[in-house]
Write an enzyme that holds these catalytic residues in place. Structure first.
Site: not given
Length: 295
Positions: A54, A98, A121
């Protein structure tokens, strides 16, 4: 011989990154630099690999990276303090925590603490609620990355879903549950069935579906013989399968590779939806910066 046309996630994600690079340049010209934050707890190799990828993506399009790597022993209060810090940080326009988090952490409490406007997200309850409420109008909140990536991948290959029967296999919060919300918006107008471990006669549903999205995380659970000829098939689920001879783990999808001889379109795994998920994460960060700059 492969008959299916390929839904190429790598090439599509590369085009999206090019578009995002231009949008980031336009923001920078206005004195705004988008920033993606990541919160990583512990030493899980898979999570470290995802997060590193990412940040490489960020560098490609000109997004600033903000990393917070924490030990496995972090307390709930310490992790909440990091979330509060990123919520208040003007250089972080969007961020992720995460998953999975260690067992001693209340994951839902952490995710709900994220500022919905910075939810890269797209899985904050507020943003999922907006998706539930908004059937027809334009979306002004972050969308879940993998479902959005699936829809974008199909649209950019000129695959129209209006009136088609879509079978989503798997009811996880990152893919299965929110995907149906996106696909049944009036802009898309598909008919969606959500299958799961309680579904009776999955083979019957598979045989009738125009589109199959496999997101259960069970290796090769969907065979070629079960599919409707010409179906659009997206292999989304990922499992680590260990070779008994070498001990090496291989990332494996939910769809048997032989499905390529039956499907009309196939999004492979890897190389299909995975790159699109990462591209949509970047898009959420850029869009958050654009919304903040226009406020």
């Amino acid at each position: 011989m492969t008959n299916a046309r390929i839904l190429d996630g790598k090439a599509t994600a590369a085009r999206i990154k090019e578009e995002l690079t231009e949008r980031v340049s336009a923001l920078r010209a206005r004195g705004v630099t988008p920033g993606l934050g990541t919160v990583l707890v512990g030493d899980d190799p898979g999570s470290h690999s995802y997060v590193a990828g990412k940040h490489r993506d960020c560098a490609q399009v000109g997004i600033t990276s903000v990393r917070r790597d924490l030990p496995e022993t972090v307390t709930q209060a310490e992790l909440e303090a990091v979330v509060d810090e990123l919520n208040a940080d003007p250089d972080t326009t969007g961020y992720i925590v995460q998953l999975p988090l260690p067992a001693h952490i209340d994951t839902n409490a952490i995710l709900e603490r994220i500022d919905p406007a910075k939810d890269a997200d797209g899985l904050h309850p507020t943003n999922l609620g907006k998706l539930v409420l908004n059937v027809n109008g334009p979306m002004d909140s972050p969308l879940p990355c993998t479902p959005h990536g699936i829809v974008e991948l199909l649209l950019r290959h000129d695959v129209a879903l209006k009136g088609l029967d879509v079978l989503v296999v798997g009811r996880g919060v990152t893919v299965g549950r929110p995907l149906g919300l996106l696909l049944t918006r009036k802009q898309i107008n598909a008919t969606v069935t959500l299958a799961h471990t309680g579904t009776v006669d999955l083979a019957d549903h598979l045989g009738r579906a125009d589109v199959v999205v496999a997101a259960a995380g069970i290796p090769h659970m969907i065979g070629a013989a079960e599919l409707k000829p010409g179906a659009i098939v997206l292999d989304v689920g990922v499992s680590r399968v260990e070779d008994p001879e070498t001990g090496r783990a291989t990332l494996t999808g939910d769809v048997d590779p032989a499905a390529a001889a039956v499907a009309g379109w196939l999004s492979p795994n890897p190389g299909g939806v995975g790159p699109m998920t990462r591209a949509m994460l970047l898009a959420n960060v850029v869009e958050a910066a654009e919304r903040a700059a226009s406020a």
